[in-house]
Write a protein that holds these residues in place. Sequence first.
Motif, PDB file in Angstrom:
ATOM      1  N   LEU A   1       0.854  -1.185   0.000  1.00 52.23           N
ATOM      2  CA  LEU A   1       0.000   0.000   0.000  1.00 52.23           C
ATOM      3  C   LEU A   1       0.892   1.238   0.000  1.00 52.23           C
ATOM      4  CD1 LEU A   1      -2.403  -1.079   2.913  1.00 52.23           C
ATOM      5  CD2 LEU A   1      -2.667  -1.560   0.472  1.00 52.23           C
ATOM      6  N   SER A   2       0.630   2.174  -0.908  1.00 52.94           N
ATOM      7  CA  SER A   2       1.508   3.335  -1.025  1.00 52.94           C
ATOM      8  C   SER A   2       0.727   4.608  -1.300  1.00 52.94           C
ATOM      9  CB  SER A   2       2.531   3.118  -2.144  1.00 52.94           C
ATOM     10  OG  SER A   2       3.292   4.294  -2.352  1.00 52.94           O
ATOM     11  N   GLN A   3       1.146   5.685  -0.640  1.00 55.86           N
ATOM     12  CA  GLN A   3       0.565   6.991  -0.927  1.00 55.86           C
ATOM     13  C   GLN A   3       1.172   7.589  -2.190  1.00 55.86           C
ATOM     14  OE1 GLN A   3       0.553   9.512   2.520  1.00 55.86           O
ATOM     15  NE2 GLN A   3      -0.708  11.071   1.560  1.00 55.86           N
TER      16      GLN A   3
ATOM     17  N   ILE B   1      -3.780   3.121  14.664  1.00 57.93           N
ATOM     18  CA  ILE B   1      -3.415   2.258  15.790  1.00 57.93           C
ATOM     19  C   ILE B   1      -4.443   1.152  15.968  1.00 57.93           C
ATOM     20  CG2 ILE B   1      -3.210   2.185  18.311  1.00 57.93           C
ATOM     21  CD1 ILE B   1      -1.968   5.004  18.158  1.00 57.93           C
ATOM     22  N   GLU B   2      -5.716   1.522  15.963  1.00 59.27           N
ATOM     23  CA  GLU B   2      -6.776   0.531  16.186  1.00 59.27           C
ATOM     24  C   GLU B   2      -6.808  -0.516  15.072  1.00 59.27           C
ATOM     25  OE1 GLU B   2     -10.271   2.894  16.584  1.00 59.27           O
ATOM     26  OE2 GLU B   2      -9.777   3.587  18.618  1.00 59.27           O
ATOM     27  N   ALA B   3      -6.663  -0.057  13.820  1.00 59.17           N
ATOM     28  CA  ALA B   3      -6.692  -1.000  12.697  1.00 59.17           C
ATOM     29  C   ALA B   3      -5.484  -1.926  12.726  1.00 59.17           C
ATOM     30  CB  ALA B   3      -6.742  -0.233  11.382  1.00 59.17           C
ATOM     31  N   ALA B   4      -4.296  -1.349  12.951  1.00 61.63           N
ATOM     32  CA  ALA B   4      -3.073  -2.141  12.912  1.00 61.63           C
ATOM     33  C   ALA B   4      -3.024  -3.147  14.055  1.00 61.63           C
ATOM     34  CB  ALA B   4      -1.854  -1.229  12.961  1.00 61.63           C
ATOM     35  N   ARG B   5      -3.522  -2.764  15.230  1.00 63.16           N
ATOM     36  CA  ARG B   5      -3.534  -3.712  16.352  1.00 63.16           C
ATOM     37  C   ARG B   5      -4.361  -4.947  16.027  1.00 63.16           C
ATOM     38  NH1 ARG B   5      -4.277   0.287  21.625  1.00 63.16           N
ATOM     39  NH2 ARG B   5      -2.055   0.631  22.028  1.00 63.16           N
ATOM     40  N   LYS B   6      -5.482  -4.744  15.352  1.00 68.39           N
ATOM     41  CA  LYS B   6      -6.327  -5.882  14.984  1.00 68.39           C
ATOM     42  C   LYS B   6      -5.608  -6.806  14.003  1.00 68.39           C
ATOM     43  CE  LYS B   6     -10.719  -3.445  15.658  1.00 68.39           C
ATOM     44  NZ  LYS B   6     -11.917  -2.893  14.986  1.00 68.39           N
ATOM     45  N   VAL B   7      -4.735  -6.219  13.177  1.00 70.91           N
ATOM     46  CA  VAL B   7      -4.023  -7.009  12.168  1.00 70.91           C
ATOM     47  C   VAL B   7      -2.823  -7.740  12.769  1.00 70.91           C
ATOM     48  CG1 VAL B   7      -2.713  -6.880  10.019  1.00 70.91           C
ATOM     49  CG2 VAL B   7      -4.747  -5.479  10.306  1.00 70.91           C
TER      50      VAL B   7
ATOM     51  N   GLU C   1      -5.494   4.405   3.934  1.00 67.35           N
ATOM     52  CA  GLU C   1      -4.664   3.258   4.312  1.00 67.35           C
ATOM     53  C   GLU C   1      -5.332   2.440   5.415  1.00 67.35           C
ATOM     54  OE1 GLU C   1      -3.316   6.617   7.012  1.00 67.35           O
ATOM     55  OE2 GLU C   1      -3.959   6.391   4.931  1.00 67.35           O
ATOM     56  N   ILE C   2      -6.135   3.075   6.260  1.00 69.74           N
ATOM     57  CA  ILE C   2      -6.817   2.350   7.336  1.00 69.74           C
ATOM     58  C   ILE C   2      -7.838   1.375   6.754  1.00 69.74           C
ATOM     59  CG2 ILE C   2      -8.336   2.607   9.339  1.00 69.74           C
ATOM     60  CD1 ILE C   2      -6.948   5.335   9.821  1.00 69.74           C
TER      61      ILE C   2
END
Length: 286
Positions: free
Chosen positions: A119-121, A184-190, A154-155
Motif C-alpha cells: 500500500l503506497s501513498q 493504531i486501532e486497525a493495525a492492532r487488529k491485524v 490506508e486504514i
Amino acid sequence: YPVAPGKSYIEGVKAYRYVLDIPDVIDLAIVVFPANVCDRALAQCAEKGVKAAIIISAGFREVGPAGVERERKVKDICAEHGIALIGPNCLGVINTDPAVALNASFARKMPAEGRIGFLSQSGALCTAVLDYARDKAIGFSKFVSFGNKAGITEIDLIHYLRADPRTDVILLYLEELRNGRGLIEAARKVTRGPGGKPILAIKSGRTPQGANAAASHTGSLAGQDAICDAVFRQAGIIRVNNMDELFNSAIMLAYQPMPAGNRLAIVTNAGGPGVMATDSAVSVGL
C-alpha cells in the motif's frame, strides 16, 4: 469499455462517448481525464450506478487551493452516491489473484503473484517498487496506490488486507498520518492475536525539508516524526528506513518460519563478522 469523447475505437476496442452510453452494468470506473473535468465524469458514473472508482489523474490537493476545491467536489459526489474512491493522484490498483488478474493502473507490466500486500501513498514510488520487485523475483497479492486518499484510506485498506487470505505481510508507504488513532486501532487488529499479520512501514517526511517535499507531492502534512514513531510503536507496526530493509524483512516474514524463541547461534568462518553479528543480535534483544 473505453470512454473517450471524439473516439470511435481505441486499440481496436469500441469506445463510448460517455459512460452513460455503455449498455452493461459497470462495477469500476478508472478515471484518467484532466483534473478539471473529473468531477463531471464521476457525476456521470454516479448516474450510471457505478459504486467504485479510481481517479489516477493528478492536479488536486497537491497543487494548491484550486486543486483542493476540485478534490472537494469529487469527495462530495462520492459521499452522496456511495462510491468507494481510490485516489486521486495515484498509480491505481493491481490484484494478482489468477481468478481476477486486474491491472487497474498505469503500470506497464503485471507483477508476479505473491503473499505480500503493498500500500503506497506515492504513485511514482510504486513504479520504482514494481521494477525493484521484478528484478528480485518478489511477488505481490495486492498492490494499491491510494494517492491523496480523498476516499479510501490506508486504514480501510489495512482492514481489507487483514481479511485477505492471499496476503501474509502488509507493506505501507506513508507521507502523512491524518488519523493516528484509527491507524493504531486497525493495525492492532491485524498484528495481534492468532493469525496476526506483520505490518512494515516507511514513513517519509522525517525532516522539515522532507515534510515540505511531501506537501508538494501529495498535499500531505507530514507531522512530527516523534509522533509517527509513537503511533507505530502503539500499533505494532515495524518501521523501516529504506526499500532494501523493507523487502528483506517482508520476504523473511512472508516465506520463512518464525523462530520459536530468542536463542540464537552464530556460525561464522571469521572473527570479525561474528563480532558484528553478535553486536547486531544483542542490540535487538536476541
